[in-house]
Write a protein that holds these residues in place. Structure first.
Motif, PDB file in Angstrom:
ATOM      1  N   ALA A  89     -20.138 -73.426 -15.450  1.00 49.20           N
ATOM      2  CA  ALA A  89     -18.976 -73.727 -14.621  1.00 49.20           C
ATOM      3  C   ALA A  89     -18.134 -72.468 -14.458  1.00 49.20           C
ATOM      4  O   ALA A  89     -18.184 -71.569 -15.305  1.00 49.20           O
ATOM      5  CB  ALA A  89     -18.141 -74.834 -15.246  1.00 49.20           C
ATOM      6  N   SER A  90     -17.373 -72.428 -13.367  1.00 46.93           N
ATOM      7  CA  SER A  90     -16.531 -71.241 -13.145  1.00 46.93           C
ATOM      8  C   SER A  90     -15.355 -71.572 -12.247  1.00 46.93           C
ATOM      9  O   SER A  90     -15.363 -72.571 -11.534  1.00 46.93           O
ATOM     10  CB  SER A  90     -17.356 -70.121 -12.515  1.00 46.93           C
ATOM     11  N   THR A  91     -14.367 -70.688 -12.299  1.00 48.91           N
ATOM     12  CA  THR A  91     -13.220 -70.789 -11.406  1.00 48.91           C
ATOM     13  C   THR A  91     -12.729 -69.388 -11.052  1.00 48.91           C
ATOM     14  O   THR A  91     -12.764 -68.489 -11.888  1.00 48.91           O
ATOM     15  CB  THR A  91     -12.075 -71.615 -12.026  1.00 48.91           C
ATOM     16  N   SER A 118     -23.070 -74.874 -22.959  1.00 50.25           N
ATOM     17  CA  SER A 118     -22.200 -74.802 -21.787  1.00 50.25           C
ATOM     18  C   SER A 118     -21.564 -73.416 -21.727  1.00 50.25           C
ATOM     19  O   SER A 118     -21.269 -72.810 -22.758  1.00 50.25           O
ATOM     20  CB  SER A 118     -21.117 -75.882 -21.829  1.00 50.25           C
ATOM     21  N   PHE A 119     -21.383 -72.953 -20.509  1.00 50.91           N
ATOM     22  CA  PHE A 119     -20.779 -71.652 -20.259  1.00 50.91           C
ATOM     23  C   PHE A 119     -19.722 -71.822 -19.170  1.00 50.91           C
ATOM     24  O   PHE A 119     -20.025 -72.288 -18.082  1.00 50.91           O
ATOM     25  CB  PHE A 119     -21.837 -70.646 -19.787  1.00 50.91           C
ATOM     26  N   VAL A 120     -18.505 -71.466 -19.489  1.00 46.59           N
ATOM     27  CA  VAL A 120     -17.416 -71.540 -18.519  1.00 46.59           C
ATOM     28  C   VAL A 120     -16.922 -70.122 -18.277  1.00 46.59           C
ATOM     29  O   VAL A 120     -16.605 -69.397 -19.219  1.00 46.59           O
ATOM     30  CB  VAL A 120     -16.273 -72.448 -19.018  1.00 46.59           C
ATOM     31  N   MET A 121     -16.887 -69.737 -17.016  1.00 42.49           N
ATOM     32  CA  MET A 121     -16.470 -68.386 -16.629  1.00 42.49           C
ATOM     33  C   MET A 121     -15.169 -68.461 -15.842  1.00 42.49           C
ATOM     34  O   MET A 121     -14.976 -69.366 -15.035  1.00 42.49           O
ATOM     35  CB  MET A 121     -17.550 -67.737 -15.765  1.00 42.49           C
ATOM     36  N   TYR A 122     -14.316 -67.469 -16.091  1.00 50.76           N
ATOM     37  CA  TYR A 122     -13.051 -67.412 -15.364  1.00 50.76           C
ATOM     38  C   TYR A 122     -12.614 -65.962 -15.224  1.00 50.76           C
ATOM     39  O   TYR A 122     -12.904 -65.115 -16.058  1.00 50.76           O
ATOM     40  CB  TYR A 122     -11.966 -68.241 -16.063  1.00 50.76           C
ATOM     41  N   GLU A 123     -11.925 -65.702 -14.110  1.00 54.49           N
ATOM     42  CA  GLU A 123     -11.426 -64.349 -13.848  1.00 54.49           C
ATOM     43  C   GLU A 123     -10.065 -64.157 -14.497  1.00 54.49           C
ATOM     44  O   GLU A 123      -9.267 -65.077 -14.578  1.00 54.49           O
ATOM     45  CB  GLU A 123     -11.352 -64.103 -12.346  1.00 54.49           C
TER      46      GLU A 123
END
Length: 185
Positions: A89-91, A118-123
């Motif tokens: 997932a990402s945002t 699970s892998f969550v990516m964010y800037e």
């Protein structure tokens, strides 16, 4: 561990209710509400803290989040795709407390059938950060280490300063493919 030490020390050590609740909060956080890594000693420590006045219902309130954070977490989870048994997932949105929201989303994505990690990516404005979670079936530590990060078998992270979100996603996917094909994870 602290609870066990206090419990078995001789003397007149008596924890206050607030101190007992703080220790119980730590136990609940470490064990994901007694679901992971909880054994007999964990429950004995929790029972001791309850006898000192710690209330689990009050401790759970310490972990409450705002409606806004909850909505952001749901949006982040809704962006997830499945890739090789992993939820990714990402945002791109700048969200207040994104590091907390991302960690919570990564934890919750493990509740999906067939998701081993699970892998969550964010800037962050300085690159892309990862929050990775696993129930132990897949080692997220070695995956994040291969990207320059680190952590633990079940909980890890990484910061990439030289790529954008699309590049980070592609790098993660190629790493997962290589490591699964090589039998490393």
């Amino acid at each position: 561990m602290v609870t066990e030490l206090v419990q078995y020390l001789s003397g007149n050590i008596r924890l206050t209710r607030l101190e007992a609740e703080a220790l119980l909060a730590g136990i609940m956080l470490d064990t994901k509400n007694f679901v992971s890594k909880a054994g007999v000693r964990t429950f004995e420590a929790a029972a001791y803290l309850r006898r000192l006045g710690a209330e689990t219902s009050d401790v759970r309130k310490y972990f409450n989040t705002s409606l806004s954070d909850y909505q952001q977490r749901i949006k982040l989870m809704a962006s997830a795709e499945l890739y090789h048994g992993c939820a990714v997932a990402s945002t791109n949105q700048m969200i207040e407390d994104i590091n907390v929201v991302a960690a919570q989303a990564a934890d919750e994505l493990l509740n999906i059938n067939g998701v081993a990690a699970s892998f969550v990516m964010y800037e962050t404005g300085r690159g892309v950060n990862f929050s990775a979670r696993s129930m132990g079936e897949m080692n997220v530590q070695i995956i994040m280490e291969s990207l320059g990060g680190g952590g633990h078998l079940n909980m890890a992270g990484c910061q990439l300063e030289t790529v954008n979100m699309e590049g980070a996603r592609n790098l993660l996917k190629s790493t997962l493919t290589e490591m699964q094909d090589g039998g490393e994870i």
